[in-house]
Write a protein that holds these residues in place. Structure first.
Motif, mmCIF file in Angstrom:
data_model
loop_
_atom_site.group_PDB
_atom_site.id
_atom_site.type_symbol
_atom_site.label_atom_id
_atom_site.label_comp_id
_atom_site.label_asym_id
_atom_site.label_seq_id
_atom_site.Cartn_x
_atom_site.Cartn_y
_atom_site.Cartn_z
ATOM 1 N N GLY A 94 44.056 20.707 36.589
ATOM 2 C CA GLY A 94 44.274 21.192 35.347
ATOM 3 C C GLY A 94 43.971 22.805 34.442
ATOM 4 N N GLU A 95 43.582 22.705 35.476
ATOM 5 C CA GLU A 95 42.744 24.134 35.123
ATOM 6 C C GLU A 95 43.481 25.982 35.643
ATOM 7 N N PRO A 96 44.065 26.902 35.336
ATOM 8 C CA PRO A 96 44.902 28.039 35.909
ATOM 9 C C PRO A 96 44.000 28.447 37.047
ATOM 10 N N TYR A 97 43.631 29.338 37.742
ATOM 11 C CA TYR A 97 43.154 30.187 38.971
ATOM 12 C C TYR A 97 44.261 31.043 39.153
ATOM 13 N N LEU A 98 43.706 32.439 39.394
ATOM 14 C CA LEU A 98 44.322 33.332 40.278
ATOM 15 C C LEU A 98 43.770 33.930 41.259
ATOM 16 N N ASP A 99 44.656 33.820 42.366
ATOM 17 C CA ASP A 99 43.644 34.881 43.533
ATOM 18 C C ASP A 99 43.713 36.218 43.399
ATOM 19 N N GLY A 100 42.483 36.912 44.375
ATOM 20 C CA GLY A 100 41.723 38.334 43.965
ATOM 21 C C GLY A 100 43.395 39.429 43.670
ATOM 22 N N HIS A 101 44.272 39.136 44.096
ATOM 23 C CA HIS A 101 45.906 39.918 43.845
ATOM 24 C C HIS A 101 45.940 39.556 42.537
ATOM 25 N N GLU A 102 45.957 38.294 42.263
ATOM 26 C CA GLU A 102 46.656 38.498 40.853
ATOM 27 C C GLU A 102 45.481 38.555 39.428
ATOM 28 N N ALA A 103 44.439 38.099 39.816
ATOM 29 C CA ALA A 103 43.258 38.497 38.750
ATOM 30 C C ALA A 103 43.255 40.064 38.892
ATOM 31 N N SER A 104 42.976 41.429 39.650
ATOM 32 C CA SER A 104 42.546 42.497 39.406
ATOM 33 C C SER A 104 44.317 43.374 38.952
ATOM 34 N N THR A 105 45.093 42.477 39.291
ATOM 35 C CA THR A 105 46.275 43.410 38.085
ATOM 36 C C THR A 105 45.947 42.124 36.903
ATOM 37 N N PHE A 106 45.959 41.206 36.493
ATOM 38 C CA PHE A 106 45.514 40.889 35.316
ATOM 39 C C PHE A 106 44.913 41.309 34.757
ATOM 40 N N LEU A 107 43.284 41.874 35.056
ATOM 41 C CA LEU A 107 42.864 42.297 34.327
ATOM 42 C C LEU A 107 43.200 44.284 34.839
ATOM 43 N N GLY A 108 43.889 44.936 35.182
ATOM 44 C CA GLY A 108 44.773 46.144 35.113
ATOM 45 C C GLY A 108 42.960 47.132 35.863
ATOM 46 N N ILE A 109 43.206 46.447 37.142
ATOM 47 C CA ILE A 109 41.781 47.159 37.793
ATOM 48 C C ILE A 109 42.167 46.818 39.467
ATOM 49 N N LYS A 110 41.065 48.011 40.114
ATOM 50 C CA LYS A 110 41.587 47.852 41.413
ATOM 51 C C LYS A 110 40.602 46.891 42.276
ATOM 52 N N LEU A 111 40.990 46.059 43.060
ATOM 53 C CA LEU A 111 40.475 44.575 44.136
ATOM 54 C C LEU A 111 39.254 44.935 44.922
ATOM 55 N N SER A 112 38.903 46.411 44.475
ATOM 56 C CA SER A 112 37.284 46.685 45.222
ATOM 57 C C SER A 112 36.662 46.545 44.144
ATOM 58 N N THR A 113 37.348 46.895 42.501
ATOM 59 C CA THR A 113 35.661 46.962 41.371
ATOM 60 C C THR A 113 35.668 45.269 40.795
ATOM 61 N N LEU A 114 37.103 44.186 41.520
ATOM 62 C CA LEU A 114 36.936 43.189 41.367
ATOM 63 C C LEU A 114 36.112 42.333 42.137
ATOM 64 N N TYR A 115 36.166 42.564 42.815
ATOM 65 C CA TYR A 115 34.893 42.390 43.840
ATOM 66 C C TYR A 115 33.034 43.000 43.270
ATOM 67 N N THR A 116 33.355 44.400 42.845
ATOM 68 C CA THR A 116 32.437 44.547 42.442
ATOM 69 C C THR A 116 31.386 43.553 40.968
ATOM 70 N N TYR A 117 32.464 43.294 40.551
ATOM 71 C CA TYR A 117 32.208 42.469 39.285
ATOM 72 C C TYR A 117 31.605 41.002 39.969
ATOM 73 N N VAL A 118 32.310 40.644 40.848
ATOM 74 C CA VAL A 118 31.390 39.063 41.647
ATOM 75 C C VAL A 118 30.392 39.510 41.820
#
Length: 86
Positions: A6-30
């Motif tokens: 019942g909880e929504p999850y996004l994959d890496g590409h969707e998450a980076s688009t959602f945040l408006g950042i590059k995929l590499s920045t998403l990985y840096t956040y993690v």
């Protein structure tokens, strides 16, 4: 978007688009502990909780919000702006 328990999850590409950042920045956040990723099954596919992504967006101060006549647009921080050793 994927829904698990019942909880929504996004994959890496969707998450980076959602945040408006590059995929590499998403990985840096993690890697810096700013955001948590979750492994899906036996695959190495990583998922990100939509609620946690939304919480990250809300961390921005009101000074960082740009308002337009139709909507409020939130600018996303770059990792270098708030993590000193990147």
């Amino acid at each position: 978007m994927i829904e698990l328990d019942g909880e929504p999850y996004l994959d890496g590409h969707e998450a980076s688009t959602f945040l408006g950042i590059k995929l590499s920045t998403l990985y840096t956040y993690v890697s810096r502990g700013v955001l948590k990723s979750y492994r899906q099954g036996m695959k190495k596919r990583r998922l990100y909780k939509q609620a946690e992504l939304e919480a990250l967006l809300r961390l921005r101060t009101s000074d960082d919000v740009v308002e337009s006549s139709a909507d409020t647009i939130i600018e996303i921080p770059y990792a270098r702006d708030w993590i000193s050793d990147i």
